[in-house]
Design a protein around this motif. Sequence first.
Motif, PDB file in Angstrom:
ATOM      1  N   GLN A 138       0.830  -1.207   0.000  1.00  0.00           N
ATOM      2  CA  GLN A 138       0.000   0.000   0.000  1.00  0.00           C
ATOM      3  C   GLN A 138       0.866   1.260   0.000  1.00  0.00           C
ATOM      4  O   GLN A 138       0.554   2.232  -0.679  1.00  0.00           O
ATOM      5  N   PHE A 139       1.967   1.223   0.735  1.00  0.00           N
ATOM      6  CA  PHE A 139       2.860   2.382   0.742  1.00  0.00           C
ATOM      7  C   PHE A 139       3.540   2.544  -0.613  1.00  0.00           C
ATOM      8  O   PHE A 139       3.713   3.663  -1.104  1.00  0.00           O
ATOM      9  N   ILE A 140       3.906   1.438  -1.245  1.00  0.00           N
ATOM     10  CA  ILE A 140       4.470   1.513  -2.596  1.00  0.00           C
ATOM     11  C   ILE A 140       3.454   2.147  -3.553  1.00  0.00           C
ATOM     12  O   ILE A 140       3.810   2.969  -4.405  1.00  0.00           O
ATOM     13  N   ALA A 141       2.191   1.805  -3.395  1.00  0.00           N
ATOM     14  CA  ALA A 141       1.140   2.411  -4.224  1.00  0.00           C
ATOM     15  C   ALA A 141       1.071   3.914  -3.976  1.00  0.00           C
ATOM     16  O   ALA A 141       0.898   4.703  -4.912  1.00  0.00           O
ATOM     17  N   ARG A 142       1.206   4.337  -2.718  1.00  0.00           N
ATOM     18  CA  ARG A 142       1.205   5.778  -2.433  1.00  0.00           C
ATOM     19  C   ARG A 142       2.397   6.449  -3.116  1.00  0.00           C
ATOM     20  O   ARG A 142       2.267   7.537  -3.687  1.00  0.00           O
ATOM     21  N   LEU A 143       3.565   5.809  -3.059  1.00  0.00           N
ATOM     22  CA  LEU A 143       4.741   6.378  -3.731  1.00  0.00           C
ATOM     23  C   LEU A 143       4.502   6.480  -5.233  1.00  0.00           C
ATOM     24  O   LEU A 143       4.929   7.446  -5.871  1.00  0.00           O
ATOM     25  N   ALA A 144       3.815   5.493  -5.807  1.00  0.00           N
ATOM     26  CA  ALA A 144       3.484   5.545  -7.236  1.00  0.00           C
ATOM     27  C   ALA A 144       2.517   6.696  -7.519  1.00  0.00           C
ATOM     28  O   ALA A 144       2.672   7.412  -8.519  1.00  0.00           O
ATOM     29  N   ALA A 145       1.523   6.893  -6.649  1.00  0.00           N
ATOM     30  CA  ALA A 145       0.580   8.011  -6.823  1.00  0.00           C
ATOM     31  C   ALA A 145       1.317   9.345  -6.736  1.00  0.00           C
ATOM     32  O   ALA A 145       1.095  10.250  -7.541  1.00  0.00           O
ATOM     33  N   ASP A 146       2.215   9.451  -5.754  1.00  0.00           N
ATOM     34  CA  ASP A 146       3.010  10.677  -5.616  1.00  0.00           C
ATOM     35  C   ASP A 146       3.902  10.870  -6.834  1.00  0.00           C
ATOM     36  O   ASP A 146       4.084  11.996  -7.317  1.00  0.00           O
ATOM     37  N   GLY A 147       4.451   9.768  -7.345  1.00  0.00           N
ATOM     38  CA  GLY A 147       5.291   9.845  -8.538  1.00  0.00           C
ATOM     39  C   GLY A 147       4.507  10.309  -9.760  1.00  0.00           C
ATOM     40  O   GLY A 147       5.002  11.100 -10.562  1.00  0.00           O
ATOM     41  N   LEU A 148       3.279   9.836  -9.901  1.00  0.00           N
ATOM     42  CA  LEU A 148       2.420  10.288 -11.001  1.00  0.00           C
ATOM     43  C   LEU A 148       2.173  11.785 -10.882  1.00  0.00           C
ATOM     44  O   LEU A 148       2.274  12.528 -11.853  1.00  0.00           O
ATOM     45  N   TRP A 149       1.855  12.218  -9.659  1.00  0.00           N
ATOM     46  CA  TRP A 149       1.615  13.643  -9.417  1.00  0.00           C
ATOM     47  C   TRP A 149       2.853  14.457  -9.778  1.00  0.00           C
ATOM     48  O   TRP A 149       2.770  15.460 -10.493  1.00  0.00           O
ATOM     49  N   PHE A 150       4.018  14.000  -9.334  1.00  0.00           N
ATOM     50  CA  PHE A 150       5.268  14.706  -9.598  1.00  0.00           C
ATOM     51  C   PHE A 150       5.572  14.726 -11.093  1.00  0.00           C
ATOM     52  O   PHE A 150       5.939  15.756 -11.654  1.00  0.00           O
ATOM     53  N   TYR A 151       5.396  13.596 -11.751  1.00  0.00           N
ATOM     54  CA  TYR A 151       5.621  13.513 -13.192  1.00  0.00           C
ATOM     55  C   TYR A 151       4.754  14.527 -13.930  1.00  0.00           C
ATOM     56  O   TYR A 151       5.219  15.246 -14.816  1.00  0.00           O
ATOM     57  N   GLU A 152       3.492  14.588 -13.566  1.00  0.00           N
ATOM     58  CA  GLU A 152       2.589  15.499 -14.276  1.00  0.00           C
ATOM     59  C   GLU A 152       2.828  16.958 -13.889  1.00  0.00           C
ATOM     60  O   GLU A 152       2.611  17.843 -14.707  1.00  0.00           O
ATOM     61  N   ALA A 153       3.288  17.211 -12.670  1.00  0.00           N
ATOM     62  CA  ALA A 153       3.578  18.589 -12.271  1.00  0.00           C
ATOM     63  C   ALA A 153       4.779  19.136 -13.032  1.00  0.00           C
ATOM     64  O   ALA A 153       4.826  20.325 -13.344  1.00  0.00           O
ATOM     65  N   LEU A 154       5.736  18.270 -13.329  1.00  0.00           N
ATOM     66  CA  LEU A 154       6.955  18.713 -14.008  1.00  0.00           C
ATOM     67  C   LEU A 154       6.938  18.497 -15.509  1.00  0.00           C
ATOM     68  O   LEU A 154       7.707  19.111 -16.233  1.00  0.00           O
ATOM     69  N   GLY A 155       6.081  17.610 -15.971  1.00  0.00           N
ATOM     70  CA  GLY A 155       6.088  17.230 -17.378  1.00  0.00           C
ATOM     71  C   GLY A 155       5.595  18.322 -18.304  1.00  0.00           C
ATOM     72  O   GLY A 155       4.710  19.096 -17.976  1.00  0.00           O
ATOM     73  N   THR A 156       6.199  18.363 -19.464  1.00  0.00           N
ATOM     74  CA  THR A 156       5.738  19.298 -20.492  1.00  0.00           C
ATOM     75  C   THR A 156       4.842  18.604 -21.504  1.00  0.00           C
ATOM     76  O   THR A 156       4.175  19.257 -22.287  1.00  0.00           O
ATOM     77  N   ASP A 157       4.853  17.279 -21.473  1.00  0.00           N
ATOM     78  CA  ASP A 157       4.044  16.486 -22.394  1.00  0.00           C
ATOM     79  C   ASP A 157       3.025  15.698 -21.566  1.00  0.00           C
ATOM     80  O   ASP A 157       3.341  14.654 -21.007  1.00  0.00           O
TER      81      ASP A 157
END
Length: 181
Positions: A138-157
């Motif tokens: 479950q914590f790994i899933a949270r890290l994945a959710a945070d990673g998605l958020w971070f990816y989209e916050a920084l991504g240009t595409d």
Amino acid sequence: MRASKRNDILEAAKRVVQRDGVTALSYEAVASESGLTKGGLLYHFPSRDALLRGLHEHVAGQWEQHMVEEAGGGPEDCDAATRFAAYTRASQNPDRAELLLMLEASEDPETYAIWDEIFLRWGVQPPAAGAEEEQVRQFIARLAADGLWFYEALGTDPLDPQLRERVVTAITRLGATDSPH
């Protein structure tokens, strides 16, 4: 203080941070962005620190409201799976201001508490060292959710919406308490 003026000021401050970063947040920049006078801002926010704290509360509140809408209720009204799904879905389409404010808050425990309270209500917390495998997953899933958020916050595409939905579904499934793996 009229709520609409406060909201107008905070939305203008958010646009300044979104566009130019936290260090660019000044009375002059917010006055120009909002169409108000510097004196009008000082009336509502007597210091830059007060303005910045108000902005943290405002943006963090918007993020939590997004989770409430996704979950169909507050964290106290939802089970863990619903809270986590709402947390994961709220990670979609973050804005730069949210990311910059969270990073800025990490330097100040009092300001970070604004964000941390929301993480405590909605996010999966780090498990103890001897935790069960399910808690680690479950914590790994949270890290994945945070990673998605971070990816989209920084991504240009931006991600294709269908791909994003598949990723969100996979993360949510990984974090489900009844998931077989």
